[in-house]
Design an enzyme around this catalytic site. Structure first.
Site, PDB file in Angstrom:
ATOM      1  N   TYR A 158     -20.556 -27.452  38.747  1.00 14.75           N
ATOM      2  CA  TYR A 158     -19.947 -28.263  39.806  1.00 14.75           C
ATOM      3  C   TYR A 158     -20.416 -27.794  41.180  1.00 14.75           C
ATOM      4  O   TYR A 158     -20.192 -26.646  41.566  1.00 14.75           O
ATOM      5  CB  TYR A 158     -18.426 -28.143  39.708  1.00 14.75           C
TER       6      TYR A 158
ATOM      7  N   TYR B 220     -21.677 -38.196  43.605  1.00 14.46           N
ATOM      8  CA  TYR B 220     -20.442 -37.423  43.478  1.00 14.46           C
ATOM      9  C   TYR B 220     -19.416 -38.240  42.711  1.00 14.46           C
ATOM     10  O   TYR B 220     -18.627 -38.972  43.288  1.00 14.46           O
ATOM     11  CB  TYR B 220     -19.895 -37.045  44.858  1.00 14.46           C
TER      12      TYR B 220
END
Lengths: 386, 150
Positions: A294, A344
């Protein structure tokens, strides 16, 4: 009866854009249908649904779109993007426990065209209980109202302790944009950057984050479909085994506003996730051929590389500088371009790339992949070939 | 045409302080005691009446011994800077110039996000000693900020 094993059998996504032109519920329905088609499973047979907080699409509304006959389980995990990989953990548990047969995980967001995570919020409801972000209340009167400011505050002690500079972060950004440049699905397809581009991009938070250290704001949706290994072998795609998955939320750790735990130069949640995951699977860092990590902001990747033991504390900058995260390195990471380069979708697109690497269908395919780590900081999973 | 409040002040008028633009805190029930004290320029915290541990953010139970015996006590207001940044984009809401946002480690062992004032951003150093002072917000409230220790 022996314990069942969970496998990922379908992934689906919409295009990644800055303005989808349709509602989040529609995006959710589209990606869910695409994941079902990928697997060869009827959406009507979904019996478990999992997402995580800060998603506006409603479980029941989505189930109604898909024609789900009888939903046996739903959950929504706190922590926003930090919980992305926790969805695999919860899905695995449901399959292992024989509670569900077909578990849908999804994320749909018009996060650029409808609302913007990177800007100062106009609605404070996200700071209330249930979002795992209550400590953000304590930042507001002091001019720290964006994820960048919280990540900057959390990242600086790490930089100070190990002599890490923003230029070191730049090498990560350059590598991820290199991967994105050859990924037709990426927003930054055919748009690689140089270290100078990174160093010339404007400051977001001095002296930690420049623009090119930040993930994008994107519109789009991604879904993942999980079933049992036994069933997976009869479906369309090569099964991707969830070898292990776990979550770790140690005391005094906060999502992104992470400055209350003892040693601010480490991410205890990632260390906790790593410890449990390696114990659960009997694996070690050297058993991974790739990792999907991440990357909301550059420092998060550095600290996770260290927490998962791919390099020693303080050495992520050297690991990255020596090319180990490139396609031919020891541990290619975020080969789709990451949340910075591809889009994203709150970590979900990064997990989908983990699935493609195990299947052997990634555009930037790593050779001889058997095991891939996926991590969202507070949760992680090891995906493996059958 | 000039609006009345833009009229030039009389030469002998006492300059009035600019109206505060800093956002007021969002007050939750568990933290009301803290912000009420801040309005009185008092910097307080919670200490467990059973085991003596300090805690932050405010909570109704001690995480060490699970006692509900909670005391609201004056804190020393002294601490050190353990992280500090300058938010550039988007501009920090309510600030004309980018503030220095910092994590302060208090003498009592808890940490508190605040601003460091009265010193240039570039002059702040790791573990620099600071002490509490107060600044006004919109809506007639006050919040604790920190300046270099005298």
């Amino acid at each position: 009866m022996t314990q069942r094993q969970a496998a990922i059998v379908g992934i689906g996504a919409t295009e990644f854009s800055k303005e989808s032109g349709r509602t989040e519920l529609q995006l959710a329905a589209e990606c869910a249908k695409a994941a079902c088609d990928d697997a060869g499973i009827s959406p009507k047979d979904i019996d478990g649904m999992i997402t995580f907080t800060i998603d506006n699409s409603d479980e029941i509304g989505l189930a109604r779109c898909l024609g789900v006959k009888d939903l046996a389980y739903t959950s929504r995990i706190p922590g926003g993007g930090a919980a992305a990989a926790a969805t695999l953990y919860h899905a695995m548990a449901l399959i292992d426990a024989n509670v569900c047969e077909n578990v849908l995980i999804w994320r749909a967001m018009n996060e650029r065209s409808q609302y913007r995570f990177g800007q100062t919020p106009t609605n404070m409801s996200g700071y209330t209980a249930g979002h795992g972000t209550g400590s953000l209340l304590w930042c507001i009167p002091f001019g720290a109202m964006t994820p960048g400011t919280w990540a900057g505050l959390a990242g600086r002690p790490y930089m100070e302790k190990y002599g890490v500079t923003n230029r070191d972060f730049g090498l990560l950004s350059v590598q991820q944009r290199k991967y994105a440049s050859t990924n037709p699905k990426a927003w930054f397809y055919e748009k690689p950057i140089t270290l100078d581009d990174h160093q010339n991009s404007r400051w977001i938070v001095e002296p930690v984050l420049r623009l090119l250290d930040c993930c994008q704001e994107s519109d789009g949706a991604v879904a993942i479909l999980v079933t049992s290994m036994e069933r997976a072998r009869d479906l369309k795609q090569p099964p991707v085994r969830i070898l292990g998955a776990t979550q770790s939320i140690p005391r005094n750790v906060e999502v992104i506003a992470n400055f209350y735990h003892d040693d601010l130069a480490v991410m205890p949640e990632a260390e906790g996730t790593a410890k449990r995951l390696y114990k659960q699977t009997g694996m070690k860092p050297g058993d991974m051929q790739a990792a999907m990590i991440y990357d909301a902001f550059s420092p998060h990747v550095f600290m996770q590389l260290e927490a998962f033991g791919f390099c020693k504390r303080g050495e992520a900058k050297d690991f990255i500088a020596s090319g180990e995260i490139d396609i031919g390195g020891k541990l290619p990471i975020n080969t789709h371009g990451g949340l910075m380069g591809e889009a994203y979708i709150h970590g979900m697109n990064t997990m989908a790339e983990g699935v493609r690497q195990v299947r052997g269908s990634a555009v930037n395919q790593v050779r001889n992949v058997r095991n891939v780590l996926v991590s969202s900081g507070m949760a992680g999973a090891i995906l493996a070939r059958d | 045409m000039t609006a009345p409040n833009e009229a030039a002040p009389a030469p002998d008028a006492v300059p009035t302080a600019a109206k505060p633009t800093r956002l007021a805190p969002i007050v939750t029930l568990d933290a009301k005691f803290f912000w009420d004290a801040s309005d009185r320029e008092e910097f307080v915290g919670q200490q467990c009446g059973a085991c003596g541990k300090f805690r932050f953010p405010p909570a109704p139970m001690c995480a060490h011994c699970n006692s509900l015996d909670t005391r609201i006590v004056q804190l020393s207001g002294r601490g050190k800077v353990v992280s500090w940044i300058k938010p550039i984009h988007p501009p920090a809401f309510g600030f004309k110039e980018p503030p220095t946002v910092a994590v302060i480690e208090l003498e009592e062992g808890t940490r508190f996000v605040s601003n460091v004032v009265g010193i240039a951003f570039e002059a702040v150093t790791m573990n620099m000693a600071v002490e509490v002072c107060f600044e006004a917000t919109m809506g007639n409230h006050k919040v604790p900020v920190f300046r270099p220790a005298q």
